[in-house]
Motif scaffolding. Structure first.
Motif, PDB file in Angstrom:
ATOM      1  N   HIS A   1      -0.970 -11.613  -3.418  1.00 24.22           N
ATOM      2  CA  HIS A   1      -0.476 -10.271  -3.165  1.00 24.22           C
ATOM      3  C   HIS A   1      -1.550  -9.260  -3.566  1.00 24.22           C
ATOM      4  CE1 HIS A   1       3.573 -12.295  -3.352  1.00 24.22           C
ATOM      5  NE2 HIS A   1       3.711 -11.525  -2.291  1.00 24.22           N
ATOM      6  N   SER A   2      -1.542  -8.127  -2.931  1.00 25.86           N
ATOM      7  CA  SER A   2      -2.462  -7.050  -3.287  1.00 25.86           C
ATOM      8  C   SER A   2      -1.821  -6.160  -4.334  1.00 25.86           C
ATOM      9  CB  SER A   2      -2.785  -6.212  -2.044  1.00 25.86           C
ATOM     10  OG  SER A   2      -1.608  -5.539  -1.596  1.00 25.86           O
ATOM     11  N   ALA A   3      -2.618  -5.241  -4.885  1.00 21.55           N
ATOM     12  CA  ALA A   3      -2.063  -4.275  -5.838  1.00 21.55           C
ATOM     13  C   ALA A   3      -0.970  -3.448  -5.174  1.00 21.55           C
ATOM     14  CB  ALA A   3      -3.176  -3.377  -6.367  1.00 21.55           C
ATOM     15  N   ALA A   4      -1.153  -3.133  -3.893  1.00 20.02           N
ATOM     16  CA  ALA A   4      -0.119  -2.387  -3.164  1.00 20.02           C
ATOM     17  C   ALA A   4       1.155  -3.207  -3.023  1.00 20.02           C
ATOM     18  CB  ALA A   4      -0.645  -1.978  -1.793  1.00 20.02           C
ATOM     19  N   ASP A   5       0.988  -4.515  -2.797  1.00 20.56           N
ATOM     20  CA  ASP A   5       2.163  -5.388  -2.707  1.00 20.56           C
ATOM     21  C   ASP A   5       2.933  -5.397  -4.032  1.00 20.56           C
ATOM     22  OD1 ASP A   5       1.534  -6.167  -0.095  1.00 20.56           O
ATOM     23  OD2 ASP A   5       0.321  -7.869  -0.772  1.00 20.56           O
ATOM     24  N   VAL A   6       2.198  -5.425  -5.137  1.00 27.66           N
ATOM     25  CA  VAL A   6       2.849  -5.400  -6.451  1.00 27.66           C
ATOM     26  C   VAL A   6       3.623  -4.109  -6.618  1.00 27.66           C
ATOM     27  CG1 VAL A   6       2.474  -5.427  -8.950  1.00 27.66           C
ATOM     28  CG2 VAL A   6       1.107  -6.916  -7.466  1.00 27.66           C
ATOM     29  N   GLY A   7       3.014  -2.993  -6.224  1.00 21.26           N
ATOM     30  CA  GLY A   7       3.707  -1.710  -6.306  1.00 21.26           C
ATOM     31  C   GLY A   7       4.976  -1.694  -5.478  1.00 21.26           C
ATOM     32  N   ASP A   8       4.916  -2.299  -4.295  1.00 20.56           N
ATOM     33  CA  ASP A   8       6.107  -2.367  -3.449  1.00 20.56           C
ATOM     34  C   ASP A   8       7.195  -3.214  -4.109  1.00 20.56           C
ATOM     35  OD1 ASP A   8       4.848  -0.817  -1.553  1.00 20.56           O
ATOM     36  OD2 ASP A   8       4.272  -2.513  -0.271  1.00 20.56           O
ATOM     37  N   ALA A   9       6.789  -4.333  -4.719  1.00 14.67           N
ATOM     38  CA  ALA A   9       7.762  -5.209  -5.391  1.00 14.67           C
ATOM     39  C   ALA A   9       8.416  -4.473  -6.563  1.00 14.67           C
ATOM     40  CB  ALA A   9       7.080  -6.484  -5.875  1.00 14.67           C
ATOM     41  N   VAL A  10       7.621  -3.748  -7.329  1.00 17.20           N
ATOM     42  CA  VAL A  10       8.172  -2.978  -8.444  1.00 17.20           C
ATOM     43  C   VAL A  10       9.124  -1.910  -7.917  1.00 17.20           C
ATOM     44  CG1 VAL A  10       7.619  -1.382 -10.319  1.00 17.20           C
ATOM     45  CG2 VAL A  10       6.221  -3.425  -9.976  1.00 17.20           C
ATOM     46  N   GLY A  11       8.759  -1.282  -6.806  1.00 25.92           N
ATOM     47  CA  GLY A  11       9.632  -0.270  -6.224  1.00 25.92           C
ATOM     48  C   GLY A  11      10.967  -0.847  -5.796  1.00 25.92           C
ATOM     49  N   ARG A  12      10.943  -2.007  -5.158  1.00 24.54           N
ATOM     50  CA  ARG A  12      12.197  -2.650  -4.751  1.00 24.54           C
ATOM     51  C   ARG A  12      13.035  -3.020  -5.973  1.00 24.54           C
ATOM     52  NH1 ARG A  12       8.562  -5.100  -1.013  1.00 24.54           N
ATOM     53  NH2 ARG A  12       8.357  -6.939  -2.369  1.00 24.54           N
ATOM     54  N   ALA A  13      12.359  -3.535  -6.995  1.00 23.44           N
ATOM     55  CA  ALA A  13      13.074  -3.915  -8.217  1.00 23.44           C
ATOM     56  C   ALA A  13      13.669  -2.683  -8.900  1.00 23.44           C
ATOM     57  CB  ALA A  13      12.131  -4.656  -9.169  1.00 23.44           C
ATOM     58  N   HIS A  14      12.931  -1.589  -8.884  1.00 27.81           N
ATOM     59  CA  HIS A  14      13.439  -0.362  -9.510  1.00 27.81           C
ATOM     60  C   HIS A  14      14.681   0.149  -8.779  1.00 27.81           C
ATOM     61  CE1 HIS A  14      13.363   3.317 -11.839  1.00 27.81           C
ATOM     62  NE2 HIS A  14      13.442   4.012 -10.719  1.00 27.81           N
ATOM     63  N   ASP A  15      14.649   0.084  -7.452  1.00 25.42           N
ATOM     64  CA  ASP A  15      15.826   0.497  -6.679  1.00 25.42           C
ATOM     65  C   ASP A  15      17.028  -0.386  -7.020  1.00 25.42           C
ATOM     66  OD1 ASP A  15      14.377   2.495  -5.463  1.00 25.42           O
ATOM     67  OD2 ASP A  15      13.972   1.351  -3.629  1.00 25.42           O
ATOM     68  N   ALA A  16      16.787  -1.694  -7.181  1.00 20.61           N
ATOM     69  CA  ALA A  16      17.874  -2.598  -7.559  1.00 20.61           C
ATOM     70  C   ALA A  16      18.391  -2.264  -8.958  1.00 20.61           C
ATOM     71  CB  ALA A  16      17.389  -4.041  -7.497  1.00 20.61           C
ATOM     72  N   PHE A  17      17.472  -1.930  -9.862  1.00 23.22           N
ATOM     73  CA  PHE A  17      17.870  -1.561 -11.225  1.00 23.22           C
ATOM     74  C   PHE A  17      18.792  -0.346 -11.233  1.00 23.22           C
ATOM     75  CE2 PHE A  17      16.708   1.630 -14.484  1.00 23.22           C
ATOM     76  CZ  PHE A  17      17.394   1.088 -15.560  1.00 23.22           C
ATOM     77  N   LEU A  18      18.507   0.635 -10.388  1.00 26.10           N
ATOM     78  CA  LEU A  18      19.320   1.844 -10.360  1.00 26.10           C
ATOM     79  C   LEU A  18      20.768   1.535 -10.001  1.00 26.10           C
ATOM     80  CD1 LEU A  18      16.870   4.394  -8.669  1.00 26.10           C
ATOM     81  CD2 LEU A  18      17.352   4.076 -11.112  1.00 26.10           C
TER      82      LEU A  18
ATOM     83  N   ALA B   1      -4.161 -13.542  -8.988  1.00 23.53           N
ATOM     84  CA  ALA B   1      -4.941 -13.716 -10.207  1.00 23.53           C
ATOM     85  C   ALA B   1      -4.908 -12.434 -11.037  1.00 23.53           C
ATOM     86  CB  ALA B   1      -6.372 -14.110  -9.842  1.00 23.53           C
ATOM     87  N   ARG B   2      -5.986 -12.157 -11.692  1.00 19.38           N
ATOM     88  CA  ARG B   2      -6.052 -11.073 -12.675  1.00 19.38           C
ATOM     89  C   ARG B   2      -5.627  -9.724 -12.098  1.00 19.38           C
ATOM     90  NH1 ARG B   2      -9.445 -10.253 -17.370  1.00 19.38           N
ATOM     91  NH2 ARG B   2      -9.688  -8.032 -17.798  1.00 19.38           N
ATOM     92  N   GLU B   3      -6.084  -9.412 -10.871  1.00 19.32           N
ATOM     93  CA  GLU B   3      -5.806  -8.104 -10.289  1.00 19.32           C
ATOM     94  C   GLU B   3      -4.305  -7.870 -10.123  1.00 19.32           C
ATOM     95  OE1 GLU B   3      -7.838 -10.373  -9.084  1.00 19.32           O
ATOM     96  OE2 GLU B   3      -9.793  -9.511  -9.621  1.00 19.32           O
ATOM     97  N   VAL B   4      -3.583  -8.917  -9.785  1.00 16.86           N
ATOM     98  CA  VAL B   4      -2.138  -8.793  -9.618  1.00 16.86           C
ATOM     99  C   VAL B   4      -1.477  -8.527 -10.966  1.00 16.86           C
ATOM    100  CG1 VAL B   4      -0.048 -10.065  -8.971  1.00 16.86           C
ATOM    101  CG2 VAL B   4      -2.087 -10.183  -7.529  1.00 16.86           C
ATOM    102  N   GLY B   5      -1.916  -9.253 -11.989  1.00 19.58           N
ATOM    103  CA  GLY B   5      -1.384  -9.015 -13.326  1.00 19.58           C
ATOM    104  C   GLY B   5      -1.685  -7.612 -13.815  1.00 19.58           C
ATOM    105  N   GLU B   6      -2.879  -7.121 -13.544  1.00 21.54           N
ATOM    106  CA  GLU B   6      -3.248  -5.775 -13.982  1.00 21.54           C
ATOM    107  C   GLU B   6      -2.382  -4.722 -13.295  1.00 21.54           C
ATOM    108  OE1 GLU B   6      -7.405  -5.573 -13.151  1.00 21.54           O
ATOM    109  OE2 GLU B   6      -7.996  -6.411 -15.085  1.00 21.54           O
ATOM    110  N   ALA B   7      -2.106  -4.923 -12.006  1.00 19.86           N
ATOM    111  CA  ALA B   7      -1.273  -3.960 -11.290  1.00 19.86           C
ATOM    112  C   ALA B   7       0.130  -3.901 -11.889  1.00 19.86           C
ATOM    113  CB  ALA B   7      -1.211  -4.327  -9.812  1.00 19.86           C
ATOM    114  N   LEU B   8       0.644  -5.050 -12.282  1.00 25.16           N
ATOM    115  CA  LEU B   8       1.969  -5.088 -12.904  1.00 25.16           C
ATOM    116  C   LEU B   8       1.945  -4.441 -14.281  1.00 25.16           C
ATOM    117  CD1 LEU B   8       4.898  -6.077 -12.672  1.00 25.16           C
ATOM    118  CD2 LEU B   8       4.146  -8.272 -13.627  1.00 25.16           C
ATOM    119  N   VAL B   9       0.916  -4.755 -15.060  1.00 27.70           N
ATOM    120  CA  VAL B   9       0.786  -4.221 -16.419  1.00 27.70           C
ATOM    121  C   VAL B   9       0.630  -2.697 -16.408  1.00 27.70           C
ATOM    122  CG1 VAL B   9      -0.852  -4.113 -18.353  1.00 27.70           C
ATOM    123  CG2 VAL B   9      -0.077  -6.332 -17.493  1.00 27.70           C
TER     124      VAL B   9
END
Length: 510
Positions: free
Chosen positions: A49-66, A220-228
């Motif tokens: 996944h790209s950093a943008a993909d991680v951002g999209d996943a976090v966005g979907r998860a945040h919407d679910a959290f709400l 790898a590392r870039e995906v973890g950094e985007a999440l962090v």
């Protein structure tokens, strides 16, 4: 296609994950090889996944959290109950997939799934026990109380050695606490993560939970950094090396987020003159060679009294000589492969350094000891015991491989000093029948670890107790006890039900 590959693909189908290699978008770079340490063969390739993909996943998860945060906690528990039932139904398959991808023997793979089931059971019960306090207030006609509220999106970064249990420790608690989860698994164990995601999706469907409550991102590392680095992730729970934790913590702190860190261990067992040696040998062998020495709680140092050292070492060497080494899918195997070539080389390098420091190789140390048609591409070693003249630098380091260093002591004070003279502080143990030694070891002046055991080894924690350690181990706590509080935010409320407005501390303002 190897037998291991065929079996892995069949299991993924039964777990509802389909063939993840067929699901890679056309034109995507297949840069993530999924391999099995059993034979070294590549099962298939996935795309990062790209950093943008991680951002999209976090966005979907945040919407679910709400949506999820407003669902009553006992109702949220129903989602985790469904997940636990699916894990029971698919325990054999998921346990075998853990063995295929992480190299654990079948018994340990099944045990890891049982640990997932156990934490689901605990979390379901906890969903009716997320209680705060009623606090005495000095002001008449007022009530003061404490409440715990859902936190948000929890980022989980896990290591290869417990590819599913660590996710479940975090996820089961996070879900009942009202949070969503975005999981970045180790690149070495991606298939087990995709299998768990399929089960979580099915559990959510059955329970009527919001879509995207659980997400997996690969890379790898870039995906973890985007999440962090994502400010929409208030808590990052990261399991891995101390080096990794020291990079994660300041990045999360820079945005005033929270970190829950489960990092390295350099665990010891003190063996006292009064010890039951039959018990000690059994506890030491499992703790030292289980998962081929690739647990954060693996036993790496034995600190034995000089009066019983020779007998203990002789017994351990005899036990090591009987250990079946080979494919973890063979039910008679007790020691499977190391996860990759880097671990294989680290094993040999550490033994060489220990010998250069004056250590004596008592037994083991051979490499490629299990080569066969079924395991020829895997990295197999013979677990080693090294008698050391002192606690040198190599002993103080965590080598993720089955090497057991033997150190000798003459006084109990010396044993405790040796025990605590490492940077890590995860798990510890003592074998003794002396109640004073036992009680001292688990007291404030004894072991400086987060886990201190008596007459069992340092490995094999139950989910009822909070798991984690001190010093370079990171200080985090997962699983049982009050670990759930890490996944929530605390609010203190003062309710005035009087007609007056007294101020605290007797302050007058008119």
């Amino acid at each position: 296609m190897s037998d291991v590959t065929t079996r892995a693909l069949e299991i993924l189908q039964r777990l509802g994950a389909g063939n993840p290699f067929d699901a890679v978008p056309e034109g995507a770079q297949r840069d993530l090889p999924a391999t099995s340490p059993i034979d070294g063969h590549e099962i298939g390739r996935l795309a990062s996944h790209s950093a943008a993909d991680v951002g999209d996943a976090v966005g979907r998860a945040h919407d679910a959290f709400l949506q999820w945060r407003s669902v009553p906690a006992p109702v949220r528990g129903q989602f985790v109950r469904e997940l636990g039932e699916l894990l029971r139904e698919h325990k054999d398959d998921l346990g075998a997939l853990v063995s295929i991808e992480a190299g654990k023997i079948l018994s340990e793979g099944l045990g890891e799934v049982q640990e997932m089931i156990d934490i689901c059971d605990l979390a379901v019960g906890l969903s009716r026990q997320l209680h705060g306090l009623t606090i005495a207030t000095e002001r008449p006609g007022h009530r003061m109380m404490e409440q715990w509220h859902p936190l948000g999106v929890v980022g989980v970064i896990s290591a290869f050695n417990f590819p599913v249990a660590v996710w479940s420790w975090n996820a089961a608690l996070a879900f009942v606490c009202g949070d969503a989860v975005v999981w970045k698994p180790s690149e070495k164990t991606m298939l087990t993560a995709l299998a768990c995601q399929a089960l979580a999706d099915e559990a959510a469907r059955r329970a009527g939970a919001p879509e995207h409550l659980s997400q997996v991102v690969l890379g790898a590392r870039e995906v973890g950094e985007a999440l962090v680095d994502d400010p929409r992730v208030p808590l990052v729970s990261a399991t891995g090396s101390t080096r990794m934790g020291k990079e994660v913590a300041p990045r999360v702190a820079a945005r005033l987020g929270r970190s829950l860190l489960e990092l390295g261990g350099n665990n010891a067992a003190v063996v006292a003159p009064s010890a039951d040696l039959d018990l000690a040998v059994r506890g030491i062998v499992f703790s030292a060679v289980g998962t081929a020495g690739q647990r954060c709680t693996s036993l790496r140092r034995v600190i034995v009294h000089e009066s019983i050292k020779d007998e203990l070492v002789e017994r351990l060497a005899k036990a090591y000589a009987t250990l079946p080494i080979g494919s973890p899918l063979d039910p008679t195997t007790l020691v499977g492969p190391l996860v990759d070539e880097a671990s294989f080389r680290a094993f040999g390098d550490a033994i060489s350094r220990a010998q250069a420091d004056g250590g004596t190789l008592v037994t083991g140390g051979a490499q490629d000891v299990a080569a066969s048609d079924a395991t020829g591409g895997g990295y197999y070693v013979q677990p080693a015991i090294v008698d050391m003249p002192g606690q040198t630098d190599v002993v103080k380091e965590e080598t993720f491989a089955p090497i057991l260093y033997v150190l000798t002591y003459s006084s109990f004070v010396d044993a405790l000093a040796l025990h605590n003279d490492v940077a890590q502080g995860l798990s510890s143990s003592i074998f003794t029948l002396d109640v004073r030694e036992a009680e001292t070891f688990v007291s404030a002046v004894g072991s400086d670890c987060g886990i201190a055991n008596v007459n069992i080894g340092p490995s094999g924690a139950e989910i009822g107790g909070a798991f984690g350690g001190e010093k370079d181990t990171g200080g985090g706590r997962e699983s049982g006890s009050d670990a759930w509080r890490a996944y929530m935010r605390r609010a203190t409320n003062t309710v005035n039900y009087s007609t007056e407005l007294p101020l605290a501390q007797g302050v007058e303002f008119v």
